[in-house]
Enzyme design. Structure first.
Site, mmCIF file in Angstrom:
data_model
loop_
_atom_site.group_PDB
_atom_site.id
_atom_site.type_symbol
_atom_site.label_atom_id
_atom_site.label_comp_id
_atom_site.label_asym_id
_atom_site.label_seq_id
_atom_site.Cartn_x
_atom_site.Cartn_y
_atom_site.Cartn_z
ATOM 1 N N ARG A 233 0.844 -1.190 0.000
ATOM 2 C CA ARG A 233 0.000 0.000 0.000
ATOM 3 C C ARG A 233 0.885 1.248 0.000
ATOM 4 O O ARG A 233 1.918 1.289 0.673
ATOM 5 C CB ARG A 233 -0.892 0.041 1.238
ATOM 6 C CG ARG A 233 -2.131 -0.826 1.152
ATOM 7 C CD ARG A 233 -3.155 -0.273 0.156
ATOM 8 N NE ARG A 233 -4.369 -1.066 0.131
ATOM 9 C CZ ARG A 233 -4.594 -2.103 -0.702
ATOM 10 N NH1 ARG A 233 -3.685 -2.462 -1.580
ATOM 11 N NH2 ARG A 233 -5.748 -2.742 -0.666
ATOM 12 N N HIS A 281 -1.501 0.389 -9.731
ATOM 13 C CA HIS A 281 -2.199 -0.485 -8.764
ATOM 14 C C HIS A 281 -2.902 -1.647 -9.486
ATOM 15 O O HIS A 281 -4.116 -1.844 -9.366
ATOM 16 C CB HIS A 281 -3.211 0.308 -7.924
ATOM 17 C CG HIS A 281 -3.577 -0.397 -6.644
ATOM 18 N ND1 HIS A 281 -3.755 0.247 -5.444
ATOM 19 C CD2 HIS A 281 -3.789 -1.721 -6.384
ATOM 20 C CE1 HIS A 281 -4.081 -0.646 -4.508
ATOM 21 N NE2 HIS A 281 -4.105 -1.847 -5.069
HETATM 22 P P1 NDP Z 1 -1.606 -10.863 5.073
HETATM 23 O O1 NDP Z 1 -2.491 -10.297 6.126
HETATM 24 O O2 NDP Z 1 -1.699 -12.301 4.740
HETATM 25 O O3 NDP Z 1 -0.080 -10.562 5.432
HETATM 26 C C1 NDP Z 1 0.344 -9.353 5.970
HETATM 27 C C2 NDP Z 1 1.775 -9.548 6.455
HETATM 28 O O4 NDP Z 1 2.276 -8.287 6.917
HETATM 29 C C3 NDP Z 1 1.877 -10.532 7.616
HETATM 30 O O5 NDP Z 1 3.055 -11.302 7.495
HETATM 31 C C4 NDP Z 1 1.986 -9.622 8.820
HETATM 32 O O6 NDP Z 1 2.689 -10.170 9.923
HETATM 33 C C5 NDP Z 1 2.795 -8.487 8.242
HETATM 34 N N1 NDP Z 1 2.626 -7.255 9.018
HETATM 35 C C6 NDP Z 1 1.518 -6.532 9.204
HETATM 36 N N2 NDP Z 1 1.767 -5.465 9.978
HETATM 37 C C7 NDP Z 1 3.070 -5.539 10.307
HETATM 38 C C8 NDP Z 1 3.934 -4.748 11.100
HETATM 39 N N3 NDP Z 1 3.496 -3.635 11.712
HETATM 40 N N4 NDP Z 1 5.226 -5.122 11.212
HETATM 41 C C9 NDP Z 1 5.679 -6.242 10.609
HETATM 42 N N5 NDP Z 1 4.916 -7.052 9.837
HETATM 43 C C10 NDP Z 1 3.626 -6.689 9.690
HETATM 44 O O7 NDP Z 1 -1.863 -9.971 3.770
HETATM 45 P P2 NDP Z 1 -1.635 -10.377 2.244
HETATM 46 O O8 NDP Z 1 -0.305 -11.000 2.097
HETATM 47 O O9 NDP Z 1 -2.816 -11.090 1.741
HETATM 48 O O10 NDP Z 1 -1.652 -8.927 1.574
HETATM 49 C C11 NDP Z 1 -0.705 -7.940 1.934
HETATM 50 C C12 NDP Z 1 -1.134 -6.586 1.409
HETATM 51 O O11 NDP Z 1 -0.960 -6.515 0.002
HETATM 52 C C13 NDP Z 1 -2.624 -6.257 1.575
HETATM 53 O O12 NDP Z 1 -2.899 -5.810 2.880
HETATM 54 C C14 NDP Z 1 -2.838 -5.184 0.553
HETATM 55 O O13 NDP Z 1 -2.626 -3.921 1.115
HETATM 56 C C15 NDP Z 1 -1.756 -5.462 -0.501
HETATM 57 N N6 NDP Z 1 -2.338 -5.861 -1.793
HETATM 58 C C16 NDP Z 1 -1.977 -5.160 -2.918
HETATM 59 C C17 NDP Z 1 -2.467 -5.519 -4.145
HETATM 60 C C18 NDP Z 1 -2.041 -4.819 -5.380
HETATM 61 O O14 NDP Z 1 -2.606 -5.077 -6.454
HETATM 62 N N7 NDP Z 1 -1.052 -3.951 -5.308
HETATM 63 C C19 NDP Z 1 -3.391 -6.649 -4.289
HETATM 64 C C20 NDP Z 1 -3.687 -7.322 -3.053
HETATM 65 C C21 NDP Z 1 -3.171 -6.923 -1.851
HETATM 66 P P3 NDP Z 1 2.122 -11.485 10.673
HETATM 67 O O15 NDP Z 1 2.374 -12.615 9.707
HETATM 68 O O16 NDP Z 1 2.943 -11.579 11.889
HETATM 69 O O17 NDP Z 1 0.654 -11.244 10.909
HETATM 70 C C1 OXD Z 2 -6.388 -5.569 -2.856
HETATM 71 C C2 OXD Z 2 -5.955 -4.692 -3.924
HETATM 72 O O1 OXD Z 2 -6.233 -5.206 -1.684
HETATM 73 O O2 OXD Z 2 -6.324 -4.941 -5.101
HETATM 74 O O3 OXD Z 2 -6.909 -6.665 -3.141
HETATM 75 O O4 OXD Z 2 -5.194 -3.759 -3.682
#
Ligand code: NDP
Ligand code: OXD
Length: 318
Positions: A233, A281
């Protein structure tokens, strides 16, 4: 038994319309809040699938039981003050989305690693010059955010031969991938030459990818300065710091799919950098038919008393 309708409040982009969300819903009736004539009452509607939503939408849904978020990231929905506090929110987790992100991440890492930006420039100038070509195993790639998308990207990069490590809030244990937690950030940054951001946007990750962090990333012995790639993000990155770090060479290149403000303003200096790859995006769009199937599958689980999956932890913010 007739199926309870699903309230749909998502404006899918033209690019996302490769199918119809209804095709995945196995005949469940849909009230399309964006396109259909709006009914006077939403009483009896238990499920909603939303991305952005009208502020009073949920006030009209006295029987709402589950909210489905149409993407993986939940920052928008959680920021909405009209989100009912006690209704479970389920985010979208599906191989169609996970695979697309892994493809985008591999494409970006390979583009920088194989110096394709330089070669494309040479081609535009009818210029022939080979550049050093180290092995993938010499390139240390660190994924920040080892959730569903981070772990899949890590495995795909590993298969390509890169030396991959991961960093997350809770420490993971994954075969062949060194894992770090948030107490080991400096060591993690120092060992890596490329940082890939796949973090959710939360109060804790706001402005996280900034100059202080970029200055701590390690340098590959042969290739240009550190590379920063962000598919998570835009609110997690400080764009003015990225611009200054590209200008002074702290960063040798970036790939950004997400931005502080989207769409990225046409006068952002980021557009002007040869070594910045910008995508609008689109790293990983939600596949609408898969989204419909996913929601239907979750509703069927829920109604069979098996529990919902991929529930959002509102206190953690993701
Ligand atoms: P998940 O919830 O599966 O994973 C998030 C990861 O981030 C976890 O490993 C979590 O740690 C870690 N995390 C969260 N907060 C912190 C922190 N403060 N410090 C350290 N680690 C942290 O999410 P996804 O993998 O499914 O997706 C990740 C992000 O990708 C989404 O939230 C979204 O914003 C973005 N996204 C972007 C897209 C695009 O097209 N550009 C499409 C889809 C998603 P822990 O494992 O310990 O919980
Ligand atoms: C999502 C994205 O969060 O598309 O799925 O960014």
């Amino acid at each position: 038994m007739s199926k309870s309708p699903l309230l749909l409040s998502v404006s899918f982009t033209e690019a996302e319309q490769l199918g119809d969300v209804r095709d995945g819903l196995d005949g469940r009736p849909v009230i399309d809040w964006e396109k259909d004539e709006r009914p006077d009452s939403l009483a009896g509607v238990k499920y909603a699938l939303v991305w952005k939503f009208d502020h009073d939408l949920f006030d009209r849904m006295p029987d709402l039981e589950v909210i489905f978020n149409a993407g993986a990231g939940v920052d928008k929905i959680l920021a909405n003050p009209n989100l009912p506090p006690d209704i479970p929110v389920v985010r979208f987790v599906d191989p169609t989305l996970t695979t697309r992100m892994g493809e985008w991440v591999c494409l970006q890492v390979l583009t920088h690693f194989r110096q394709q930006i330089q070669y494309s420039k040479q081609q535009r100038n009818n210029y022939w010059q080979g550049l050093p070509q180290p092995e993938a195993s010499t390139m240390n790639v660190g994924i920040m955010g080892m959730g569903v998308l981070g772990q899949d990207s890590a495995q795909k990069l590993k298969t390509l031969g890169f030396n991959v490590s991961g960093w997350s809030r809770s420490k993971k244990s994954i075969d062949g991938i060194d894992c770090y937690d948030a107490s080991e950030t400096e060591a993690f940054l120092a060992r890596n030459h490329v940082i890939v951001g796949l973090l959710p946007y939360t109060p804790d990750t706001h402005g996280f990818f900034n100059r202080a962090l970029f200055e701590k990333i390690g340098k590959h012995p042969v290739l240009p300065s550190p590379i920063f790639i962000n598919g998570g993000r835009g609110g997690s990155q400080v764009e003015i710091d990225i611009i200054c770090c590209l200008e002074d060479g702290t960063l040798g290149g970036v790939s950004l799919d997400v931005f502080e403000t989207e769409p990225l303003s046409s006068d952002s200096p980021l557009w002007g950098f040869e070594n910045a790859i910008l995508t609008p995006h689109v790293a990983s769009d939600s596949d609408v038919v898969a989204l419909g199937k996913y929601v239907e599958g979750q509703i069927q689980r829920y109604e069979a008393g098996k529990g919902l999956q991929n529930l959002v932890d509102r206190s953690a913010g993701y």
